[in-house]
Each structure stands twice: as structure tokens, then as C-alpha cells.
Design an enzyme around this catalytic site. Sequence first.
Site, PDB file in Angstrom:
ATOM      1  N   ARG A 142      -3.653 -10.017   4.715  1.00  0.00           N
ATOM      2  CA  ARG A 142      -4.027 -10.104   3.294  1.00  0.00           C
ATOM      3  C   ARG A 142      -2.836  -9.592   2.486  1.00  0.00           C
ATOM      4  O   ARG A 142      -2.446  -8.424   2.617  1.00  0.00           O
ATOM      5  CB  ARG A 142      -5.274  -9.258   3.031  1.00  0.00           C
ATOM      6  N   LYS A 159       0.812  -1.208   0.000  1.00  0.00           N
ATOM      7  CA  LYS A 159       0.000   0.000   0.000  1.00  0.00           C
ATOM      8  C   LYS A 159       0.849   1.263   0.000  1.00  0.00           C
ATOM      9  O   LYS A 159       2.026   1.248   0.364  1.00  0.00           O
ATOM     10  CB  LYS A 159      -0.988  -0.021   1.173  1.00  0.00           C
TER      11      LYS A 159
END
Length: 267
Positions: free
Chosen positions: A244, A204
Site C-alpha cells: 500500500r 511512515k
Amino acid sequence: MGVVNVTPDSFSDGGLWFDEATAIRHGLELVEEGADLVDVGGESTRPGAARVSLEEELARVVPVIRALAGEGVAVSVDTMRAEVAKAAVEAGALLVNDVSGGLADPVMPQVVAATGVPYVVMHWRGHSHDMDKRAVYEDVVAEVCEELAKRVDFVLAEGVSESQIVLDPGLGFAKQTEHNWQLLAGMDRLHELGHPLIIGASRKRFLGRTLADQDGTPRPFSRSDDATLAVTALAARAGAWCVRVHRVGPNADAVRVAAAWKQGGDG
């Protein structure tokens, strides 16, 4: 949880697994690398992404889920739409991962309640096209906990059972870099909500910005995997139920190391 983005525009690997056969093969590879769950999504939630139609999302994810489930893979579906969740569970999905926590489609909790599968309720303040404008907090940990608690109350009122609920603080969703780190450091307060936690930090933007070059250029997604491993190990040590990730093998190793560390301390 390994990620299979059946999309042309996801932020880190858009288009790589867009072809159905390639997506299925990638899902099987993730299991070989150690994934306990394979999360199949057909709609990008990267900042600025436009929504796809219901028909397009169904066409992307249902065949992949059906094929993977047919191979004995534990599959989750990453969707904000109740109709997609219902079709995915009918095709063999064992978990619904809703990044909107039921806000994008108010019927979602009722559908999940009827299926009985686990339901990931994520902290969310709006769709991708304008979520960065909503990243305003005085105390991000307290506010995320409060807003998640309200979502839990809502989905429970709609028939979802306590045992179905998994919570996700929504790293990167209406969060600036400092907000994400504060949430990770505040995982003990998130645990107080009383539900398993899933952490999705893989590749991210906040990792790339934290590791920016001296001139301020963020590190590209493709060079954030080592940072992801560090977050995985720390999150697992802090009690995360699941992480995840895009690259399963090294992250599975990180989880095993964190578990051994914890076991050593307990022993």
C-alpha cells in the site's frame, strides 16, 4: 494499492485530495501509474488523530468510490465502520481494508461476510489517540502473529470465509521503529498464518526516524519515498501479496523488478 486520502489531516498528504473531484482525478492517475487497487479512506489514522462522524466519513468516501468504480477502477475502502463498508461495497468497492481488524466495530466481520469481498484484517491495539502507549512487546513478531491469529478466528466465527482474509501486520500502529523492522524481517513467520499479506510502510514515521539526520531530526514524510521503494522491493521479494503506497509508479516498478529477480532465481 494506491492511496487516496479524502481527508484534511492524513499524515503525509492530508488535504491534497480532500476535494471530491480532485480525489477522483487522483485515483484515476494512480491507475494510470500501475495501481491494481485504489484505497479510498475518509478518516485519518495518523497518531493522535481524532475520529470523524459516521455521516462525514460516508459523505467523503461514497461519492469518490462510486465515481471511480464507474470508471472501471478496482476500489477498496479504508474504514473501521461496518456501515461505511456496506455503503462502499454497494457503491462498487471490491475490498474492505479495516485497520482495526474488526475490533473498532464488532459488526464489521458480519457485514463483510455478507458482501463476500476480500477483507484486510490488520493488527491493531487501539485508536490513534493513544496507540503509541500500547507499543509494548517482548517478542513483537510472536505477539503480532498470536493476536492476528485470534482476529482470524473471530472473523471466521462471524461468517467470513478463509478465502476472503488478507492480513496486515499494522506497521506504525502501536509499533515503535524497531518493532516495524522486526516485523518486516519476520515476514516468513507472518506467512505461516496462511493468508496473503499486505504491507503498508509508505512514508511512515519509522522510515524517517531510521534515516534521521546526524542531529537526530527525522527525515520528513516527503523525503521518505526512496526508503519506501526499498521496503516495497524487499517486501515483494519476501512474498507480500500487496503493498500500500502513496506514489504508485516507482513502487510498481520496484514490484516488477522483485518479480523478475524471483523469476530469475526460480529459473
